[in-house]
Design a protein around this motif. Structure first.
Motif, short mmCIF file in Angstrom:
data_model
loop_
_atom_site.label_atom_id
_atom_site.label_comp_id
_atom_site.label_asym_id
_atom_site.label_seq_id
_atom_site.Cartn_x
_atom_site.Cartn_y
_atom_site.Cartn_z
N LEU A 179 0.81 -1.22 0.00
CA LEU A 179 0.00 0.00 0.00
C LEU A 179 0.84 1.27 0.00
CD1 LEU A 179 -2.87 1.07 -0.06
CD2 LEU A 179 -2.91 0.99 2.44
N PRO A 180 1.97 1.33 0.74
CA PRO A 180 2.79 2.54 0.62
C PRO A 180 3.19 2.85 -0.82
CG PRO A 180 3.51 1.26 2.50
CD PRO A 180 2.50 0.41 1.77
N LEU A 181 3.53 1.82 -1.59
CA LEU A 181 3.86 2.05 -3.00
C LEU A 181 2.63 2.45 -3.79
CD1 LEU A 181 6.35 -0.87 -3.74
CD2 LEU A 181 6.86 1.50 -3.15
N GLY A 182 1.47 1.87 -3.43
CA GLY A 182 0.25 2.27 -4.10
C GLY A 182 -0.09 3.73 -3.83
N SER A 317 15.97 2.06 -5.83
CA SER A 317 14.58 1.98 -5.36
C SER A 317 13.99 0.60 -5.67
CB SER A 317 13.73 3.08 -5.99
OG SER A 317 13.65 2.92 -7.40
N GLY A 318 14.39 0.01 -6.81
CA GLY A 318 13.95 -1.34 -7.11
C GLY A 318 14.46 -2.34 -6.09
N GLY A 324 11.47 -4.87 0.75
CA GLY A 324 10.34 -4.54 1.62
C GLY A 324 10.46 -3.20 2.31
N ASP A 325 11.45 -2.39 1.92
CA ASP A 325 11.63 -1.07 2.53
C ASP A 325 10.73 -0.05 1.83
OD1 ASP A 325 12.61 0.81 4.25
OD2 ASP A 325 14.60 0.95 3.34
N THR A 326 9.45 -0.38 1.74
CA THR A 326 8.54 0.40 0.90
C THR A 326 8.09 1.70 1.54
OG1 THR A 326 6.72 -0.96 1.75
CG2 THR A 326 7.70 -1.62 -0.34
N ARG A 327 7.99 1.74 2.86
CA ARG A 327 7.53 2.97 3.51
C ARG A 327 8.53 4.10 3.29
NH1 ARG A 327 4.83 1.02 9.30
NH2 ARG A 327 3.30 -0.40 8.36
#
Length: 390
Positions: A179-182, A317-318, A324-327
């Motif tokens: 969801l952070p990426l969304g 970033s990829g 999993g460091d999306t936030r």
């Protein structure tokens, strides 16, 4: 953006050898279609007042509304496609993505020819024909991907047909990391849209130059966009196999390859800009050409520098996404896009009369800051201890 994060769940389970969990991960992504319907309905209903508020020329408004009303219906299809793309990339079956995308593209081109201009005995639909061409071609592409997803080979190995029920725990994990990426995709996409709308307020020639330059930029970054996905998947697989050093090697290799590709692309944009501009300048009147093309030359020189920043920030970033460091990625992406890109462009537009090159200067700064911050985060190595799939 959230549905696409299925790829990391698939990759980490694949790397860990837990292949029977993969089908369940993809199905949880399918369930994101439900909440998305609210956005589709709101967008469809309010698209006309939104474009009226933006204030473009009335003729452009009519075209914008006509195109968007049809295209927004593709949103649920795109979400399912994002899940399936995540599945195929996560298990390393990227040729399926390539061939299905080629099918969609070729079909889209053919349908554009038929529906926009009214060929083969059909009425000319104009811009709505372009939108319907996209909708139909995406529908065909998703059908092909679903047939492959449910084929016997994948049912037997990954249980793609079994775990269709909603798994609240797994769905929550997908939301936690995806969801952070969304949200970033939504909010940063809104920032990019506002940036374009602000450019449109400066003038028609500036908006045309911006559109040409950004389309050329997309042509340049598409191959490396694929590399970003590859890095995310490979890092996920390495971390799933408890090999963080291998994940780091993958990232550096991708950075080197992206730097080579973008250096060549940047040099071409500077040395041979008219090769690219010619794709978009066919049929321009002499006055439009004279007002637009010199601006495009300036923008392409700036893009050559932005390409190098994207080579670094895109790969890192990829990697962080695959870990999993999306936030962090989402927070930085949102902050930089709004504070460094949108806010200065608003000030330039409303207090200094608007200037295309100054606005693009902040576009350049946006890329530079993303590059620096992503590099710093990668070097801290905190990402090596995160696990998405359990």
């Amino acid at each position: 953006g959230t549905a696409g994060y299925v790829s990391v769940f698939v990759a980490q389970n694949f790397g860990a050898g837990d292949e029977r969990k993969i089908g369940a991960s993809v199905w949880q992504g399918f369930y994101i279609v439900g909440p998305s319907l609210l956005m589709v309905i709101l967008g469809f209903v309010y698209v006309e007042p939104i474009f009226r508020f933006i204030g473009h020329d009335r003729a452009i408004q009519l075209i914008e509304v006509e195109y968007t009303r049809v295209l927004i219906l593709s949103a649920p299809i795109m979400i399912i496609s994002a899940c399936l793309t995540g599945f195929f990339s996560g298990i390393g079956r990227t040729p399926v993505i390539m061939w299905s995308t080629l099918l969609v593209t070729l079909l889209n081109v053919i349908l554009d020819y038929v529906l926009i201009f009214g060929n083969w005995g059909l009425p000319a639909m104009g811009v709505s024909g372009a939108a319907w061409a996209t909708f139909i071609s995406l529908s065909v592409g998703i059908t092909v991907q679903l047939l492959i997803f449910f084929s016997e080979k994948y049912r037997r190995r990954f249980a793609t047909h079994c775990h269709w029920r909603l798994d609240v725990s797994l769905f929550n994990r997908l939301l936690r990391f995806g969801l952070p990426l969304g949200v970033q995709a939504q909010v940063s996409g809104l920032a990019a849209t506002i940036f374009v709308l602000l450019i449109g307020r400066i003038g028609v020639a500036e908006l045309t130059a911006h559109s040409i330059a950004t389309n050329i930029f997309m042509l340049a970054v598409m191959p490396v966009g694929g590399l970003t996905i590859a890095v995310s998947v490979l890092v996920g697989q390495r971390l799933g196999a408890s090999d963080p050093e291998g994940a780091e090697r993958v990232t550096y290799s991708a950075m080197h390859l992206a730097a080579v590709v973008f250096t060549v692309a940047g040099l071409m944009l500077v040395v041979k800009p008219d090769w690219f501009i010619a794709l978009f300048s066919q049929g321009m009147s002499a006055s439009t050409y004279a007002a637009t093309v010199p601006l495009v030359h300036y923008l392409l020189r700036m893009l050559a520098v932005i390409c190098l920043f994207r080579a670094v920030s895109g790969m890192i970033s990829g990697a962080l996404t695959g870990a999993g460091d999306t936030r962090f990625i989402a927070g930085v992406g949102i902050a930089v896009s709004w504070l460094v890109l949108v806010l200065p462009t608003v000030l330039i537009n409303y207090f200094w009369g608007g200037h295309l090159l100054w606005s693009w200067g902040f576009f350049l700064l946006n890329g530079f800051l993303m590059c620096i911050v992503c590099w710093w985060r990668f070097k801290t190595a905190r990402w090596k201890s995160i696990r998405v799939a359990v």
